[in-house]
Design a protein around this motif. Structure first.
Motif, mmCIF file in Angstrom:
data_model
loop_
_atom_site.group_PDB
_atom_site.id
_atom_site.type_symbol
_atom_site.label_atom_id
_atom_site.label_comp_id
_atom_site.label_asym_id
_atom_site.label_seq_id
_atom_site.Cartn_x
_atom_site.Cartn_y
_atom_site.Cartn_z
ATOM 1 N N GLN A 49 9.756 6.186 1.979
ATOM 2 C CA GLN A 49 9.889 7.281 2.440
ATOM 3 C C GLN A 49 11.027 7.968 1.947
ATOM 4 N N LEU A 50 12.179 7.056 1.931
ATOM 5 C CA LEU A 50 13.331 7.480 1.409
ATOM 6 C C LEU A 50 13.383 8.084 0.069
ATOM 7 N N ASP A 51 12.739 7.414 -0.618
ATOM 8 C CA ASP A 51 12.828 7.487 -2.286
ATOM 9 C C ASP A 51 11.948 8.742 -2.493
ATOM 10 N N ALA A 52 10.870 8.772 -1.712
ATOM 11 C CA ALA A 52 9.905 9.979 -1.769
ATOM 12 C C ALA A 52 10.866 11.271 -1.478
ATOM 13 N N PHE A 53 11.361 11.175 -0.534
ATOM 14 C CA PHE A 53 12.284 12.406 0.064
ATOM 15 C C PHE A 53 13.199 12.909 -0.980
ATOM 16 N N GLU A 54 13.839 11.812 -1.771
ATOM 17 C CA GLU A 54 15.111 12.250 -2.861
ATOM 18 C C GLU A 54 14.272 12.934 -3.746
ATOM 19 N N LYS A 55 12.998 12.484 -4.347
ATOM 20 C CA LYS A 55 12.394 13.028 -5.410
ATOM 21 C C LYS A 55 12.051 14.638 -4.906
ATOM 22 N N LEU A 56 11.610 14.587 -3.900
ATOM 23 C CA LEU A 56 11.173 15.978 -3.038
ATOM 24 C C LEU A 56 12.321 16.998 -2.955
ATOM 25 N N VAL A 57 13.370 16.218 -2.451
ATOM 26 C CA VAL A 57 14.608 17.345 -2.645
ATOM 27 C C VAL A 57 15.006 17.997 -3.679
ATOM 28 N N ASN A 58 14.804 17.039 -5.034
ATOM 29 C CA ASN A 58 14.912 17.407 -6.358
ATOM 30 C C ASN A 58 14.187 18.478 -6.909
ATOM 31 N N THR A 59 12.836 18.259 -6.521
ATOM 32 C CA THR A 59 11.870 19.285 -6.988
ATOM 33 C C THR A 59 11.742 20.596 -6.282
ATOM 34 N N THR A 60 12.214 20.466 -5.002
ATOM 35 C CA THR A 60 12.275 21.566 -4.192
ATOM 36 C C THR A 60 13.611 22.361 -4.512
ATOM 37 N N THR B 114 0.609 -1.251 -0.052
ATOM 38 C CA THR B 114 -0.068 -0.034 0.016
ATOM 39 C C THR B 114 0.978 1.171 -0.068
ATOM 40 N N LYS B 115 1.949 1.347 0.896
ATOM 41 C CA LYS B 115 2.922 2.488 0.911
ATOM 42 C C LYS B 115 3.455 2.660 -0.295
ATOM 43 N N LEU B 116 3.754 1.427 -1.186
ATOM 44 C CA LEU B 116 4.414 1.880 -2.407
ATOM 45 C C LEU B 116 3.625 2.416 -3.418
ATOM 46 N N ILE B 117 2.342 1.744 -3.507
ATOM 47 C CA ILE B 117 1.398 2.545 -4.409
ATOM 48 C C ILE B 117 0.847 3.914 -4.223
ATOM 49 N N PHE B 118 0.840 4.059 -2.669
ATOM 50 C CA PHE B 118 0.562 5.626 -2.304
ATOM 51 C C PHE B 118 1.822 6.356 -2.888
ATOM 52 N N THR B 119 2.884 5.880 -2.676
ATOM 53 C CA THR B 119 4.208 6.759 -3.234
ATOM 54 C C THR B 119 4.050 7.125 -4.645
ATOM 55 N N THR B 120 3.621 6.014 -5.322
ATOM 56 C CA THR B 120 3.838 6.313 -6.835
ATOM 57 C C THR B 120 2.572 7.222 -7.243
ATOM 58 N N LEU B 121 1.348 7.065 -6.632
ATOM 59 C CA LEU B 121 0.240 8.161 -6.782
ATOM 60 C C LEU B 121 0.676 9.637 -6.375
ATOM 61 N N ILE B 122 1.453 9.864 -5.337
ATOM 62 C CA ILE B 122 2.122 11.052 -5.050
ATOM 63 C C ILE B 122 2.793 11.774 -6.185
ATOM 64 N N VAL C 236 4.988 13.018 2.901
ATOM 65 C CA VAL C 236 6.125 12.169 3.150
ATOM 66 C C VAL C 236 6.594 11.814 4.434
ATOM 67 N N ASN C 237 6.655 13.141 5.049
ATOM 68 C CA ASN C 237 7.211 13.005 6.518
ATOM 69 C C ASN C 237 6.529 12.299 7.339
ATOM 70 N N TYR C 238 5.066 12.329 7.171
ATOM 71 C CA TYR C 238 4.382 11.740 8.197
ATOM 72 C C TYR C 238 3.474 10.383 7.876
ATOM 73 N N GLU C 239 3.482 10.143 6.410
ATOM 74 C CA GLU C 239 2.603 9.002 5.985
ATOM 75 C C GLU C 239 3.239 7.732 5.494
ATOM 76 N N LEU C 240 4.757 8.089 5.064
ATOM 77 C CA LEU C 240 5.455 7.043 4.407
ATOM 78 C C LEU C 240 6.499 6.627 5.420
ATOM 79 N N VAL C 241 7.094 5.570 4.976
ATOM 80 C CA VAL C 241 8.251 4.791 6.086
ATOM 81 C C VAL C 241 9.236 4.167 5.165
ATOM 82 N N ASP C 242 10.280 3.817 5.724
ATOM 83 C CA ASP C 242 11.400 3.019 5.232
ATOM 84 C C ASP C 242 11.519 3.458 3.822
ATOM 85 N N ASP C 243 12.052 2.364 2.969
ATOM 86 C CA ASP C 243 12.340 2.750 1.742
ATOM 87 C C ASP C 243 11.668 3.802 0.958
#
Length: 215
Positions: free
Chosen positions: A47-58, A2-10, A38-45
């Protein structure tokens, strides 16, 4: 799964950085909203993948709005949050990059976003290891937190994060005082998700503080 699907949707809808200053508030809100998810609703890998993407877009957002203190503040917040999620010595470079962003924001406008750069930088000083490994400094953190509270005495983040620092310093009564202020902070209409999870953190820390006080 579920987390991975949610990350893809984001990240399915591309983050579009607008160069026009009129769109700055919209882009800033996008960064803030995605950070909360990303900070509150994702965990583990995921979350890290989503943070990396957010770093780039920010980073793109900040480059397009280099003269805005708020863009540097939020780039720093994203970097420091990614560092916290990543952990270990490998996160120190991210923390140093975050520090540079906060310092740039201070040069532009230290009072931007109700002085949140002071809160963010204070938290960084409190969490990063001290010399000789890193630049962490509890005295500097305390000074910056007090500057943040001078600008935003009733803010939810300024009070909660200072309370978390005071808890780590074993100053439980002072921590409770700021948690109670944070609990009564005015709701932010543009950041409901961040407020929801922050209030949960406040409640959890209050419980820990009360247990310490009763001992």
């Amino acid at each position: 799964m579920t987390k991975l699907i949610f990350t893809t949707l984001i990240w399915a809808s591309a983050f579009v950085v607008h160069s026009a200053k009129a769109d700055f508030a919209t882009d800033l809100h996008t960064v803030q909203s995605q950070w909360a998810t990303v900070n509150y609703e994702l965990v583990d890998d995921s979350q890290l993948d989503a943070f990396e993407k957010l770093v780039n877009t920010t980073a793109e957002f900040t480059k397009a709005n280099n003269d805005q203190a708020a863009s540097h503040i939020w780039y720093g917040i994203v970097l420091s949050s990614y560092a916290g999620a990543k952990g270990g010595l490998g996160a120190l470079g991210l923390a140093k990059d975050a520090k540079a962003q906060f310092e740039q924001a201070m040069k532009i406008d230290a009072k931007a976003l109700d002085g949140s750069v002071y809160t963010s930088l204070a938290t960084l000083y409190a969490k990063v290891p001290g010399w000789p490994i890193g630049f962490g400094d509890d005295d500097e953190a305390d000074k910056l937190f007090k500057q943040a509270l001078a600008l935003n005495p009733n803010g939810i983040d300024s009070n909660y994060l200072y309370a978390a620092f005071l808890f780590d310093e074993r100053k439980y009564s002072a921590a409770k005082k700021h948690l109670l202020i944070a609990q009564q902070a005015p709701a932010r209409a543009d950041r409901p998700k961040a407020d929801l999870y922050r209030q949960q953190e406040i409640t959890a820390l209050l419980s820990k503080v009360d247990k310490k006080i009763k001992k």
